[in-house]
Design a protein around this motif. Structure first.
Motif, mmCIF file in Angstrom:
data_model
loop_
_atom_site.group_PDB
_atom_site.id
_atom_site.type_symbol
_atom_site.label_atom_id
_atom_site.label_comp_id
_atom_site.label_asym_id
_atom_site.label_seq_id
_atom_site.Cartn_x
_atom_site.Cartn_y
_atom_site.Cartn_z
ATOM 1 N N ASN A 80 0.844 -1.184 0.000
ATOM 2 C CA ASN A 80 0.000 0.000 0.000
ATOM 3 C C ASN A 80 0.884 1.239 0.000
ATOM 4 N N ASN A 84 -1.745 7.019 5.561
ATOM 5 C CA ASN A 84 -2.683 6.760 6.655
ATOM 6 C C ASN A 84 -3.765 5.731 6.345
ATOM 7 N N ASN A 85 -3.500 4.791 5.471
ATOM 8 C CA ASN A 85 -4.474 3.729 5.190
ATOM 9 C C ASN A 85 -4.178 2.561 6.125
ATOM 10 N N ARG A 86 -4.595 2.717 7.364
ATOM 11 C CA ARG A 86 -4.297 1.722 8.391
ATOM 12 C C ARG A 86 -4.844 0.336 8.071
ATOM 13 N N PRO A 87 -6.048 0.201 7.540
ATOM 14 C CA PRO A 87 -6.529 -1.147 7.197
ATOM 15 C C PRO A 87 -5.635 -1.843 6.158
ATOM 16 N N HIS A 89 -2.420 -1.209 5.637
ATOM 17 C CA HIS A 89 -1.157 -1.519 6.306
ATOM 18 C C HIS A 89 -1.310 -2.789 7.145
ATOM 19 N N LYS A 90 -2.404 -2.849 7.889
ATOM 20 C CA LYS A 90 -2.638 -4.014 8.748
ATOM 21 C C LYS A 90 -2.775 -5.288 7.911
ATOM 22 N N ALA A 91 -3.484 -5.210 6.806
ATOM 23 C CA ALA A 91 -3.643 -6.380 5.931
ATOM 24 C C ALA A 91 -2.284 -6.837 5.400
ATOM 25 N N TYR A 93 0.678 -6.386 6.830
ATOM 26 C CA TYR A 93 1.450 -6.970 7.928
ATOM 27 C C TYR A 93 0.937 -8.366 8.280
ATOM 28 N N MET A 94 -0.362 -8.564 8.207
ATOM 29 C CA MET A 94 -0.920 -9.891 8.482
ATOM 30 C C MET A 94 -0.490 -10.885 7.409
ATOM 31 N N LYS A 97 3.136 -11.714 8.029
ATOM 32 C CA LYS A 97 3.269 -12.655 9.152
ATOM 33 C C LYS A 97 2.908 -14.063 8.714
#
Length: 158
Positions: A80, A84-87, A89-91, A93-94, A97
């Protein structure tokens, strides 16, 4: 038919990654990134340069370079760039992982230092690492594992 073509294409790329490492003397990160870089519009030279410092666990036996190459490829596909597109970024990182866990399940660790500290293999280990030491899983095999995980991911996303 589409899947058979993709499978063949990706199998060839996995073989190229291993050849890049074993025969052409590329570091583990370069070997993985080079095998797929053209899919993202990068030249061979650009792939070599962007991944040059990331082999041998970033040169200091931290995160395995082959794994870092896999992470770079997945980032190029799924990364991404929006502020500031936190969703997103989180996707990312998941997903990272998940792939790190899959890599560790097949190799025993994610850090180069830990991978090189695994007990030595027997005399039938096909290839040594960059320093000529034999390990339970030689570095060329880690390149193959990372390239296969990249191929599986890219095929799924096609």
């Amino acid at each position: 038919m589409h899947n058979l073509i993709l499978e063949f294409m990706y199998e060839e790329r996995i073989e190229n990654a291993v050849r890049n490492f074993k025969e052409d003397g590329r570091n583990c990160c370069q070997a993985v990134v080079m095998a797929f870089a053209d899919l993202f519009g990068f030249t061979e030279h650009q792939a070599l340069m962007m991944s040059a410092a990331l082999g041998h666990g970033h040169g200091v036996e931290k995160t395995c370079g082959a794994l870092t190459g896999l992470q770079m490829l997945v980032g190029m596909k799924k990364g991404n760039f929006e502020k500031n597109n936190r969703p997103a970024h989180k996707a990312m990182y998941m997903l990272d992982k998940e792939l790190m866990d899959r890599y560790a399940a097949q190799t025993g660790a994610t850090d180069c230092h830990d991978l090189l500290a695994l007990p030595p293999a027997g005399p039938d280990t096909p290839n040594p690492d960059a320093e000529g030491n034999y390990h339970l899983i030689p570095c060329w095999k880690k390149v193959e594992i990372a390239a296969r995980l990249a191929a599986e991911y890219l095929e799924k996303e096609a």
